[in-house]
Enzyme design. Sequence first.
Site, short mmCIF file in Angstrom:
data_model
loop_
_atom_site.label_atom_id
_atom_site.label_comp_id
_atom_site.label_asym_id
_atom_site.label_seq_id
_atom_site.Cartn_x
_atom_site.Cartn_y
_atom_site.Cartn_z
N ARG A 86 54.84 49.55 40.35
CA ARG A 86 55.43 50.83 40.77
C ARG A 86 55.85 51.63 39.55
O ARG A 86 57.03 51.89 39.33
CB ARG A 86 56.55 50.57 41.75
N GLN A 145 51.23 55.77 40.66
CA GLN A 145 51.68 56.24 41.98
C GLN A 145 50.53 56.63 42.91
O GLN A 145 50.57 56.37 44.10
CB GLN A 145 52.63 57.43 41.82
N ASP A 196 49.12 53.68 44.80
CA ASP A 196 50.10 52.82 45.47
C ASP A 196 49.83 52.73 46.96
O ASP A 196 50.31 53.51 47.77
CB ASP A 196 51.50 53.37 45.19
N SER A 199 52.80 52.17 49.42
CA SER A 199 53.52 53.39 49.78
C SER A 199 52.71 54.24 50.74
O SER A 199 53.24 54.74 51.73
CB SER A 199 53.83 54.22 48.54
N TYR A 218 62.41 46.28 43.95
CA TYR A 218 62.31 45.60 45.24
C TYR A 218 63.62 44.90 45.58
O TYR A 218 64.47 44.69 44.72
CB TYR A 218 61.19 44.56 45.20
P1 NAD Z 1 59.42 46.85 50.99
O1 NAD Z 1 58.33 47.28 51.92
O2 NAD Z 1 59.16 45.71 50.08
O3 NAD Z 1 60.72 46.51 51.86
C1 NAD Z 1 61.23 47.47 52.77
C2 NAD Z 1 62.74 47.59 52.60
O4 NAD Z 1 63.37 46.44 53.15
C3 NAD Z 1 63.20 47.69 51.14
O5 NAD Z 1 63.94 48.88 50.97
C4 NAD Z 1 64.06 46.44 50.98
O6 NAD Z 1 65.15 46.67 50.11
C5 NAD Z 1 64.53 46.20 52.39
N1 NAD Z 1 65.07 44.86 52.66
C6 NAD Z 1 64.66 43.66 52.20
N2 NAD Z 1 65.46 42.68 52.67
C7 NAD Z 1 66.39 43.26 53.45
C8 NAD Z 1 67.49 42.77 54.21
N3 NAD Z 1 67.79 41.48 54.24
N4 NAD Z 1 68.24 43.68 54.90
C9 NAD Z 1 67.95 44.99 54.86
N5 NAD Z 1 66.93 45.51 54.16
C10 NAD Z 1 66.16 44.67 53.47
O7 NAD Z 1 59.93 48.07 50.13
P2 NAD Z 1 59.15 49.38 49.69
O8 NAD Z 1 59.12 50.34 50.81
O9 NAD Z 1 57.86 48.96 49.13
O10 NAD Z 1 60.09 49.98 48.58
C11 NAD Z 1 60.71 49.18 47.59
C12 NAD Z 1 61.26 50.05 46.48
O11 NAD Z 1 60.19 50.56 45.68
C13 NAD Z 1 62.03 51.27 46.92
O12 NAD Z 1 63.08 51.42 46.01
C14 NAD Z 1 61.07 52.39 46.76
O13 NAD Z 1 61.72 53.64 46.63
C15 NAD Z 1 60.42 51.96 45.51
N6 NAD Z 1 59.12 52.62 45.28
C16 NAD Z 1 58.83 53.09 44.03
C17 NAD Z 1 57.61 53.70 43.78
C18 NAD Z 1 57.27 54.22 42.42
O14 NAD Z 1 58.12 54.34 41.60
N7 NAD Z 1 56.01 54.48 42.18
C19 NAD Z 1 56.68 53.81 44.79
C20 NAD Z 1 57.01 53.30 46.05
C21 NAD Z 1 58.22 52.70 46.28
#
Ligand code: NAD
Length: 370
Positions: A113, A118, A121, A124, A221
């Site tokens: 990430r 991006q 990704d 996402s 994550y």
């Molecule tokens: P994910 O699909 O891995 O998980 C979904 C959500 O579930 C996450 O927010 C995680 O914190 C949450 N989660 C895990 N265990 C939990 C629990 N026990 N109780 C409640 N919630 C829980 O996550 P994602 O959607 O892939 O996103 C992860 C991170 O990556 C975020 O901060 C997102 O903003 C970031 N992100 C960054 C980029 C980038 O910089 N290019 C791109 C996409 C996402």
Amino acid sequence: MAATADSVKKLVGLGATVVVESGAGLGSAVTDEAYRSAGAEVVPDAAAALAGADVVLKVRRPLRAGEGELDELSLIPRGATLIGILEPYDDAESLAAYAAGGIESFALELVPRITRAQSMDVLSSQANLAGYRAVLEAASVFGRAFPMMMTAAGTVPPARVLVMGAGVAGLQAIATARRLGAVVSATDVRPAAKEQVQSLGASFVAVEDEEFKAAETAGGYAKEMSAEYRAKQAALIAETVKKQDIVICTALIPGRKAPVLVDEAMVRSMKPGSVIVDLAAERGGNCALTRPGEVIEDQGVTIVGHRNVPGRIATDASALYARNLVAFLTPLVDKDSKGLKVDGTDAIVTATRLTSGGRVVHPGFGGSAE
Ligand code: NAD
């Protein structure tokens, strides 16, 4: 689908000859004719499409002998580069088969990430659509309206929606539920999620102790939380869940089974007519009663456990996925020779490459770079 007419044009522009299996795009509203007009050759079946391929673009991993009608893996030529959502976790058998088959394999869901990646990704692009679709799935089985309605016949109260996990899918679910007029709250274990949730007009529900404040990995994550934290979180969630009409579950931890956040007692505490949509179903589910691939009713509560939710909004899912693939492939193509030239030191390559030169090379899956 791993290609659209638009992505075929871009691949042809990179210098590639593109071959598509007949009918492959129909589920995403792309006809053979549209592929042909974009410059692809359309062939009758998978075997013809794979014969002689240097690069194989797929959505999911190829099926091995005995897994489906077709042993897709055996059709991939030795030395070919395979790119897709290969789900390498707990699948040593496929990894060994790629290595034995001399396949250069890249798992797109491992793209780091970082800003440069991006546009590649896939987690996402697909999670965003899944989050949106999850709310529509909930609305379609919920016997009530989402917005408050004040009518001559009386007032309809707004639906109360709790979104569990406020990553990409969860934030889109919050935005969608808010657009439909619901009163929305959300929970996550990453402190950074709080502001994002609130900025979308939802309230944030979490045990905000010391462990919570440190609960984000360098990659952004969630970490797996301690048993003590999970117990405190469960008590708070139990109190919150019983007041909800809809619960949308999206909580995941990369490479692990999804955390169980809604247990049987919590489901039983919900009002009849309530709905749970579990986007984590494929990874075991955030709700203990979820049956992956099924929609069930348990004492008046509907639990929706569809697999592959992005596939239920297939045209957009394919369009975005195909763009992710083009973005991933473009830097791997040598501008002069138009052939593949993979820079083994690039961070995106090292994060995604599973097998190369007949060996598993990804350190996360038992391989080593040398
Ligand atoms: P994910 O699909 O891995 O998980 C979904 C959500 O579930 C996450 O927010 C995680 O914190 C949450 N989660 C895990 N265990 C939990 C629990 N026990 N109780 C409640 N919630 C829980 O996550 P994602 O959607 O892939 O996103 C992860 C991170 O990556 C975020 O901060 C997102 O903003 C970031 N992100 C960054 C980029 C980038 O910089 N290019 C791109 C996409 C996402």
